[in-house]
Design a protein around this motif. Structure first.
Motif, mmCIF file in Angstrom:
data_model
loop_
_atom_site.group_PDB
_atom_site.id
_atom_site.type_symbol
_atom_site.label_atom_id
_atom_site.label_comp_id
_atom_site.label_asym_id
_atom_site.label_seq_id
_atom_site.Cartn_x
_atom_site.Cartn_y
_atom_site.Cartn_z
ATOM 1 N N ASP A 225 0.845 -1.191 0.000
ATOM 2 C CA ASP A 225 0.000 0.000 0.000
ATOM 3 C C ASP A 225 0.877 1.236 0.000
ATOM 4 O O ASP A 225 1.972 1.234 0.586
ATOM 5 C CB ASP A 225 -0.914 -0.008 1.235
ATOM 6 C CG ASP A 225 -1.969 1.103 1.207
ATOM 7 O OD1 ASP A 225 -2.231 1.628 0.103
ATOM 8 O OD2 ASP A 225 -2.508 1.427 2.270
ATOM 9 N N GLN A 227 0.133 5.706 0.072
ATOM 10 C CA GLN A 227 -0.856 6.784 0.059
ATOM 11 C C GLN A 227 -0.179 8.114 0.362
ATOM 12 O O GLN A 227 0.746 8.177 1.180
ATOM 13 C CB GLN A 227 -1.945 6.544 1.112
ATOM 14 C CG GLN A 227 -2.798 5.306 0.905
ATOM 15 C CD GLN A 227 -3.909 5.209 1.936
ATOM 16 O OE1 GLN A 227 -4.636 6.173 2.189
ATOM 17 N NE2 GLN A 227 -4.040 4.035 2.548
ATOM 18 N N ALA A 229 -0.896 11.720 2.069
ATOM 19 C CA ALA A 229 -1.851 12.097 3.110
ATOM 20 C C ALA A 229 -1.519 13.466 3.707
ATOM 21 O O ALA A 229 -0.424 14.002 3.530
ATOM 22 C CB ALA A 229 -1.863 11.039 4.202
ATOM 23 N N VAL A 242 -4.445 7.495 9.122
ATOM 24 C CA VAL A 242 -4.053 8.133 7.872
ATOM 25 C C VAL A 242 -5.169 9.094 7.458
ATOM 26 O O VAL A 242 -6.304 8.672 7.229
ATOM 27 C CB VAL A 242 -3.800 7.092 6.758
ATOM 28 C CG1 VAL A 242 -3.400 7.789 5.466
ATOM 29 C CG2 VAL A 242 -2.720 6.106 7.187
ATOM 30 N N THR A 244 -6.593 11.612 4.767
ATOM 31 C CA THR A 244 -6.497 11.942 3.348
ATOM 32 C C THR A 244 -7.663 12.837 2.933
ATOM 33 O O THR A 244 -8.599 13.050 3.709
ATOM 34 C CB THR A 244 -6.510 10.666 2.482
ATOM 35 O OG1 THR A 244 -7.714 9.930 2.758
ATOM 36 C CG2 THR A 244 -5.307 9.791 2.786
ATOM 37 N N ALA A 252 -10.968 9.367 -7.446
ATOM 38 C CA ALA A 252 -10.296 8.163 -6.947
ATOM 39 C C ALA A 252 -9.675 7.359 -8.081
ATOM 40 O O ALA A 252 -8.668 6.663 -7.883
ATOM 41 C CB ALA A 252 -11.287 7.298 -6.174
ATOM 42 N N LYS A 257 -2.898 12.115 -8.055
ATOM 43 C CA LYS A 257 -3.753 12.753 -7.063
ATOM 44 C C LYS A 257 -3.438 14.247 -6.978
ATOM 45 O O LYS A 257 -2.341 14.700 -7.297
ATOM 46 C CB LYS A 257 -3.548 12.113 -5.687
ATOM 47 C CG LYS A 257 -3.705 10.595 -5.671
ATOM 48 C CD LYS A 257 -5.084 10.159 -6.119
ATOM 49 C CE LYS A 257 -5.212 8.640 -6.108
ATOM 50 N NZ LYS A 257 -6.499 8.189 -6.656
ATOM 51 N N TYR A 270 2.629 7.571 3.234
ATOM 52 C CA TYR A 270 2.459 6.328 3.993
ATOM 53 C C TYR A 270 2.702 5.144 3.061
ATOM 54 O O TYR A 270 2.260 5.138 1.910
ATOM 55 C CB TYR A 270 1.040 6.261 4.564
ATOM 56 C CG TYR A 270 0.629 4.895 5.072
ATOM 57 C CD1 TYR A 270 0.899 4.506 6.378
ATOM 58 C CD2 TYR A 270 -0.039 3.999 4.231
ATOM 59 C CE1 TYR A 270 0.513 3.263 6.845
ATOM 60 C CE2 TYR A 270 -0.422 2.749 4.690
ATOM 61 C CZ TYR A 270 -0.150 2.381 5.994
ATOM 62 O OH TYR A 270 -0.516 1.149 6.449
ATOM 63 N N SER A 271 3.406 4.130 3.558
ATOM 64 C CA SER A 271 3.602 2.918 2.752
ATOM 65 C C SER A 271 3.584 1.693 3.654
ATOM 66 O O SER A 271 3.937 1.765 4.839
ATOM 67 C CB SER A 271 4.927 2.973 1.981
ATOM 68 O OG SER A 271 6.034 3.001 2.859
ATOM 69 N N TYR A 318 6.154 5.835 7.451
ATOM 70 C CA TYR A 318 5.799 7.049 6.724
ATOM 71 C C TYR A 318 6.936 8.055 6.776
ATOM 72 O O TYR A 318 7.862 7.946 7.595
ATOM 73 C CB TYR A 318 4.511 7.663 7.292
ATOM 74 C CG TYR A 318 4.633 8.213 8.706
ATOM 75 C CD1 TYR A 318 4.950 9.558 8.917
ATOM 76 C CD2 TYR A 318 4.433 7.393 9.813
ATOM 77 C CE1 TYR A 318 5.065 10.075 10.206
ATOM 78 C CE2 TYR A 318 4.537 7.899 11.102
ATOM 79 C CZ TYR A 318 4.858 9.234 11.293
ATOM 80 O OH TYR A 318 4.968 9.734 12.566
ATOM 81 N N ILE A 344 4.179 6.902 -6.255
ATOM 82 C CA ILE A 344 2.906 7.596 -6.363
ATOM 83 C C ILE A 344 3.183 9.027 -6.812
ATOM 84 O O ILE A 344 4.126 9.661 -6.343
ATOM 85 C CB ILE A 344 2.136 7.559 -5.026
ATOM 86 C CG1 ILE A 344 0.741 8.158 -5.183
ATOM 87 C CG2 ILE A 344 2.910 8.244 -3.911
ATOM 88 C CD1 ILE A 344 -0.154 7.936 -3.975
ATOM 89 N N ASN A 360 -8.760 7.375 8.309
ATOM 90 C CA ASN A 360 -8.826 5.907 8.200
ATOM 91 C C ASN A 360 -7.847 5.314 9.188
ATOM 92 O O ASN A 360 -6.685 5.754 9.270
ATOM 93 C CB ASN A 360 -8.477 5.454 6.785
ATOM 94 C CG ASN A 360 -9.525 5.864 5.770
ATOM 95 O OD1 ASN A 360 -10.636 5.377 5.781
ATOM 96 N ND2 ASN A 360 -9.153 6.780 4.873
#
Length: 362
Positions: A225, A227, A229, A242, A244, A252, A257, A270-271, A318, A344, A360
């Motif tokens: 994963d 993200q 954030a 997290v 976001t 989405a 993003k 974040y990973s 992160y 990302i 989340n």
């Protein structure tokens, strides 16, 4: 017509279907059974494939060289290429599954394409499987591909020295296999000696070049994963919060993003990275900004943290970046050797008011 003749006629009539079926069955079996690269069962399946492929090569040439005849040997001789194809199909589909999980397609596509080509091409290589040098070359490639992730998983370490050890182990194993063949089919081995050295040597050099140019994925790691954030913080012992931006359905789906922040605010990355049990290594978040003047990506920060393997969902960590400028950004999740696990991309836009956020717990 004897039963042996009936079997031969049936075999040659449905040979292509049997070959395709063996390939398809091996691929389906791998997808259903291979779940984690560090599990005993998963590695046992691949070791059994290697054993079946090696045994098929050995017995095929014993039967041919010793001119063994009779119904039993004739039937075995005609089925050994199918068992060899099944084993290689299972191996290459297993490798495709595991290596793809560890790969960033942009950086690792040449090696992944090679694995897929071997998997698909396996169906059409039956004539070449009858050639001794080709068999040993494909077998060595399979052994080396397996050792690249098996040795780090076994040792709990990864890096150039461990990779070189994997190559050395592969060379010793293929040397031992050829020596075993030499004991029973001496003349054929000696006749093919120069070609065997040239082919295995070329494969060994090629794989080393692919590794040290970071084309081979950083297996046995895999990115679960990632993200971008507004905030990441640990909650208790097991969870992370997290925060976001709220996104609609179409936002989405957009791979790039947009991050709306007030000027001076920070952005978090974040990973979650899966690593085999007992494997300790260091991971880095490489923050890069796209410079429109230079027309290229410029690295601004390289933030590292240690990870410990064993968690199904991956080891979570992160990094945070302050003093961002507006424009295109990306973060690559890399190893110490700059092998890319994933990345990302996002665009930073400054706003006056706070944007709508969602939390989340993961």
């Amino acid at each position: 017509m004897t039963n042996q003749e009936k079997f031969k006629n049936w075999f040659f009539k449905y040979e292509r279907r049997l070959s395709s079926g063996a390939l398809l069955f091996g691929f389906i079996l791998d997808n259903l059974t291979l779940t984690r690269i560090d599990l005993f069962y998963d590695n046992l399946v691949l070791i059994l494939y290697l054993f079946v492929a090696g045994a098929s090569i050995l017995f095929l040439h014993i039967i041919e060289t010793k001119n063994l005849t009779g119904k039993v040997f004739s039937n075995i001789k005609h089925t050994l290429p199918i068992s060899m194809q099944f084993a290689f199909g299972g191996l290459f589909s297993g490798f495709a599954i595991f290596y793809t999980r560890s790969a960033s397609l942009i950086e690792s596509w040449p090696f992944l394409l090679l694995l897929v080509a071997l998997l698909i091409g396996n169906e059409f290589l039956r004539e070449r499987y009858g050639r001794f040098t080709f068999q040993i070359s494909i077998y060595f490639f399979a052994v080396f591909s397996f050792m690249i992730f098996f040795v780090p998983t076994l040792l709990g370490k990864m890096g150039p020295l461990v990779f070189l050890l994997s190559g050395a182990v592969s060379l010793v194993l293929i040397w031992g296999f050829v020596r075993a063949l030499d004991a029973v089919i001496h003349e054929k081995v000696q006749k093919s000696k120069k070609y065997l050295i040239a082919s295995t040597g070329s494969i060994f050099i090629a794989i080393n070049v692919l590794y040290f140019t970071n084309i081979i994925p950083p297996i046995p790691l895999s990115l679960k994963d990632v993200q971008v954030a507004h905030l990441v913080e640990r909650v208790g012992i097991e969870s992370y919060k997290v925060v976001t931006e709220e996104q609609n359905f179409f936002e989405a789906l957009n791979p790039t993003k947009t991050v709306h922040i007030q000027k001076g605010k920070s952005v978090y990355m974040y990973s979650a990275i899966f690593a085999p049990t007992d494997l300790d290594t260091k991971i880095f978040h490489s923050w890069e900004y796209y410079d429109t003047v230079l027309n290229k990506w410029v690295k601004t920060d390289r933030i590292g943290f240690a990870i410990v393997g064993g968690r199904d969902g991956g080891y979570r960590g992160y990094s945070v970046k302050s003093s961002l400028v507006e424009g295109k950004w990306r973060v690559r999740v890399v190893t110490g050797r700059d092998q890319t696990l994933g990345r990302i991309e996002f665009e930073v836009k400054f706003i006056d008011d706070a944007t709508k956020l969602e939390e989340n717990i993961i």
